[in-house]
Design an enzyme around this catalytic site. Sequence first.
Site, PDB file in Angstrom:
ATOM      1  CB  ALA A   1      -0.931   0.001   1.216  1.00 30.08           C
ATOM      2  CG  ASP A   2       2.591   5.138  -1.583  1.00 32.48           C
ATOM      3  OD1 ASP A   2       3.697   4.971  -1.033  1.00 32.48           O
ATOM      4  OD2 ASP A   2       2.188   6.235  -2.003  1.00 32.48           O
ATOM      5  CB  THR A   3      -0.845   6.665   2.687  1.00 34.54           C
ATOM      6  OG1 THR A   3      -1.484   5.415   2.992  1.00 34.54           O
ATOM      7  CG2 THR A   3      -1.770   7.802   3.108  1.00 34.54           C
TER       8      THR A   3
END
EC number: 3.6.1.9
Length: 210
Positions: free
Chosen positions: A87-89
């Site tokens: 995931a990446d935010t």
Amino acid sequence: MTNHDNPRTEQTSSGVFHIRPRLVLGSASPRRLELLAQIGIVPDAILPADIDETPHRQEDARNYTRRMAREKAAALATKAEGAILCADTSVTAGRRILGKPADADEARSFLRLLSGRRHRVLTAVALAHAGRLHERLVETTIRLRPLSPAEIEDYVHSGEWQGKAGGYGIQGRAGGFVAWIQGSYTGVVGLPLAETATLLAHVGIRESNP
């Protein structure tokens, strides 16, 4: 089931046995591990991805965030077997992407920029399994209340900004800064649980039996 899936047999809470692939979490974030635990998912391994996270020139935030999640998953798919969850935010103010502050001064500048205004938090989830990539992008809009210089300084001194996109963590002291939110709270923390649970269930990974 192919050998590279390294399947595992589990018993669900209803007593039914099923075979699931090995799950590798491609993140060192303790928050993502805690979020997975909330839905009864325990990774078989944790293997952080090491990639270049520099945005491309003229790359917008949505494409950048998706690309980061994809590239993390692709990098780990060559090193680990099973299902790779990454995931990446990203936090965005207008067209500006606010990553993890490099130092306290940058954290201060981010908080000053976000004070009293709306911004977006984007979290992309990528699940690589059996040669396929499953993806979701979740967008949340947040407005912080106006922050005084003393509040910003106190928060920076707390150190909670470290390792947080946009320079704050909603699950900590900065939760008191949030005046309004529309979207996924868990997505802002770092892993949108509804969407992640759906992706994992699609490849046979569901709540583990305690």
